[in-house]
Write a protein that holds these residues in place. Structure first.
Motif, PDB file in Angstrom:
ATOM      1  N   LYS A   6       0.876  -1.176   0.000  1.00 26.38           N
ATOM      2  CA  LYS A   6       0.000   0.000   0.000  1.00 26.38           C
ATOM      3  C   LYS A   6       0.910   1.222   0.000  1.00 26.38           C
ATOM      4  O   LYS A   6       1.733   1.393   0.889  1.00 26.38           O
ATOM      5  CB  LYS A   6      -0.878   0.000   1.250  1.00 26.38           C
ATOM      6  N   LEU A   7       0.772   2.057  -1.017  1.00 31.29           N
ATOM      7  CA  LEU A   7       1.527   3.311  -1.077  1.00 31.29           C
ATOM      8  C   LEU A   7       0.680   4.415  -0.483  1.00 31.29           C
ATOM      9  O   LEU A   7      -0.513   4.515  -0.770  1.00 31.29           O
ATOM     10  CB  LEU A   7       1.875   3.679  -2.517  1.00 31.29           C
ATOM     11  N   GLU A   8       1.319   5.238   0.320  1.00 37.59           N
ATOM     12  CA  GLU A   8       0.595   6.352   0.924  1.00 37.59           C
ATOM     13  C   GLU A   8       1.470   7.588   0.876  1.00 37.59           C
ATOM     14  O   GLU A   8       2.663   7.531   1.142  1.00 37.59           O
ATOM     15  CB  GLU A   8       0.224   6.009   2.363  1.00 37.59           C
ATOM     16  N   ASN A   9       0.856   8.704   0.515  1.00 35.95           N
ATOM     17  CA  ASN A   9       1.544   9.989   0.455  1.00 35.95           C
ATOM     18  C   ASN A   9       0.971  10.880   1.544  1.00 35.95           C
ATOM     19  O   ASN A   9      -0.220  11.173   1.541  1.00 35.95           O
ATOM     20  CB  ASN A   9       1.336  10.627  -0.922  1.00 35.95           C
ATOM     21  N   TYR A  10       1.814  11.288   2.477  1.00 37.05           N
ATOM     22  CA  TYR A  10       1.374  12.111   3.593  1.00 37.05           C
ATOM     23  C   TYR A  10       1.653  13.584   3.319  1.00 37.05           C
ATOM     24  O   TYR A  10       2.481  13.922   2.469  1.00 37.05           O
ATOM     25  CB  TYR A  10       2.089  11.685   4.876  1.00 37.05           C
ATOM     26  N   ILE A  11       0.988  14.439   4.055  1.00 35.55           N
ATOM     27  CA  ILE A  11       1.225  15.884   3.963  1.00 35.55           C
ATOM     28  C   ILE A  11       2.722  16.135   4.139  1.00 35.55           C
ATOM     29  O   ILE A  11       3.369  15.533   4.980  1.00 35.55           O
ATOM     30  CB  ILE A  11       0.434  16.644   5.060  1.00 35.55           C
ATOM     31  N   GLY A  12       3.249  17.017   3.340  1.00 32.52           N
ATOM     32  CA  GLY A  12       4.682  17.277   3.351  1.00 32.52           C
ATOM     33  C   GLY A  12       5.414  16.431   2.327  1.00 32.52           C
ATOM     34  O   GLY A  12       6.625  16.431   2.259  1.00 32.52           O
ATOM     35  N   ASP A  13       4.642  15.678   1.525  1.00 29.32           N
ATOM     36  CA  ASP A  13       5.184  14.863   0.437  1.00 29.32           C
ATOM     37  C   ASP A  13       6.039  13.704   0.936  1.00 29.32           C
ATOM     38  O   ASP A  13       7.060  13.373   0.341  1.00 29.32           O
ATOM     39  CB  ASP A  13       5.959  15.731  -0.543  1.00 29.32           C
ATOM     40  N   ASN A  14       5.643  13.096   2.045  1.00 31.97           N
ATOM     41  CA  ASN A  14       6.327  11.914   2.561  1.00 31.97           C
ATOM     42  C   ASN A  14       5.646  10.667   2.008  1.00 31.97           C
ATOM     43  O   ASN A  14       4.465  10.452   2.239  1.00 31.97           O
ATOM     44  CB  ASN A  14       6.284  11.886   4.091  1.00 31.97           C
ATOM     45  N   VAL A  15       6.394   9.848   1.292  1.00 32.69           N
ATOM     46  CA  VAL A  15       5.854   8.633   0.700  1.00 32.69           C
ATOM     47  C   VAL A  15       6.263   7.440   1.560  1.00 32.69           C
ATOM     48  O   VAL A  15       7.430   7.275   1.902  1.00 32.69           O
ATOM     49  CB  VAL A  15       6.355   8.446  -0.745  1.00 32.69           C
ATOM     50  N   VAL A  16       5.262   6.602   1.883  1.00 32.38           N
ATOM     51  CA  VAL A  16       5.472   5.421   2.703  1.00 32.38           C
ATOM     52  C   VAL A  16       4.894   4.214   1.975  1.00 32.38           C
ATOM     53  O   VAL A  16       3.811   4.296   1.392  1.00 32.38           O
ATOM     54  CB  VAL A  16       4.780   5.572   4.077  1.00 32.38           C
ATOM     55  N   ALA A  17       5.610   3.109   2.016  1.00 36.67           N
ATOM     56  CA  ALA A  17       5.090   1.837   1.512  1.00 36.67           C
ATOM     57  C   ALA A  17       4.795   0.957   2.721  1.00 36.67           C
ATOM     58  O   ALA A  17       5.656   0.762   3.586  1.00 36.67           O
ATOM     59  CB  ALA A  17       6.104   1.166   0.595  1.00 36.67           C
ATOM     60  N   TRP A  18       3.579   0.444   2.799  1.00 29.56           N
ATOM     61  CA  TRP A  18       3.128  -0.413   3.896  1.00 29.56           C
ATOM     62  C   TRP A  18       3.011  -1.847   3.398  1.00 29.56           C
ATOM     63  O   TRP A  18       2.798  -2.084   2.213  1.00 29.56           O
ATOM     64  CB  TRP A  18       1.762   0.034   4.403  1.00 29.56           C
ATOM     65  N   TYR A  19       3.088  -2.789   4.294  1.00 29.66           N
ATOM     66  CA  TYR A  19       2.854  -4.217   4.050  1.00 29.66           C
ATOM     67  C   TYR A  19       3.866  -4.851   3.106  1.00 29.66           C
ATOM     68  O   TYR A  19       3.540  -5.754   2.351  1.00 29.66           O
ATOM     69  CB  TYR A  19       1.416  -4.472   3.584  1.00 29.66           C
ATOM     70  N   THR A  20       5.101  -4.330   3.151  1.00 29.37           N
ATOM     71  CA  THR A  20       6.184  -4.986   2.427  1.00 29.37           C
ATOM     72  C   THR A  20       6.635  -6.183   3.253  1.00 29.37           C
ATOM     73  O   THR A  20       6.145  -6.398   4.368  1.00 29.37           O
ATOM     74  CB  THR A  20       7.370  -4.027   2.215  1.00 29.37           C
ATOM     75  N   SER A  21       7.587  -6.942   2.763  1.00 30.76           N
ATOM     76  CA  SER A  21       8.103  -8.062   3.553  1.00 30.76           C
ATOM     77  C   SER A  21       9.192  -7.627   4.530  1.00 30.76           C
ATOM     78  O   SER A  21       9.766  -8.460   5.226  1.00 30.76           O
ATOM     79  CB  SER A  21       8.631  -9.156   2.631  1.00 30.76           C
ATOM     80  N   ALA A  22       9.461  -6.325   4.606  1.00 31.25           N
ATOM     81  CA  ALA A  22      10.448  -5.815   5.563  1.00 31.25           C
ATOM     82  C   ALA A  22       9.948  -6.068   6.985  1.00 31.25           C
ATOM     83  O   ALA A  22       8.756  -5.962   7.256  1.00 31.25           O
ATOM     84  CB  ALA A  22      10.669  -4.322   5.341  1.00 31.25           C
ATOM     85  N   PRO A  23      10.844  -6.399   7.899  1.00 27.31           N
ATOM     86  CA  PRO A  23      10.428  -6.664   9.277  1.00 27.31           C
ATOM     87  C   PRO A  23      10.108  -5.404  10.084  1.00 27.31           C
ATOM     88  O   PRO A  23       9.875  -5.483  11.283  1.00 27.31           O
ATOM     89  CB  PRO A  23      11.627  -7.413   9.867  1.00 27.31           C
ATOM     90  N   CYS A  24      10.052  -4.272   9.446  1.00 28.83           N
ATOM     91  CA  CYS A  24       9.662  -3.035  10.123  1.00 28.83           C
ATOM     92  C   CYS A  24       8.181  -3.143  10.498  1.00 28.83           C
ATOM     93  O   CYS A  24       7.455  -3.962   9.939  1.00 28.83           O
ATOM     94  CB  CYS A  24       9.877  -1.834   9.206  1.00 28.83           C
TER      95      CYS A  24
END
Length: 102
Positions: A32-50
């Motif tokens: 899931k790609l999400e763009n937050y205010i301030g132009d911060n892009v985050v990818a959710w639900y990757t296989s990364a252990p974060c």
């Protein structure tokens, strides 16, 4: 004794501040790609252990790099091709990314 404690504290602090850079390579169909205010892009639900598979572009990322990341993920989703993302394990910040050669 105070100097020794200061040195130990600084060593522990620097050890936690420097994470390892590792790579995930996968088809981003569940991301899931999400763009937050301030132009911060985050990818959710990757296989990364974060937490929740969250990896994020650093705040210093240029607009062009954010656009390239967005395009790479969408290309991988649409074509079923793998992309790779290298990220810092301490901050979960993306260091580099690209479309895998297949």
């Amino acid at each position: 004794m105070q100097k020794l404690l200061t040195v130990i504290f600084l060593c522990l602090l620097s050890a936690t501040a420097l994470g390892e850079v590792i790579q995930v390579t996968e088809v981003p169909s569940k991301w899931k790609l999400e763009n937050y205010i301030g132009d911060n892009v985050v990818a959710w639900y990757t296989s990364a252990p974060c937490e929740n598979g969250r990896i994020i572009l650093p705040s210093t990322t240029t607009r062009d790099d954010r656009n390239r990341f967005w395009s790479a993920v969408l290309t991988g989703k649409a074509s079923g091709k793998e992309i790779f993302v290298r990220y810092d394990t301490t901050t979960c910040e993306i260091v580099s990314f690209g479309v895998s050669a297949q």
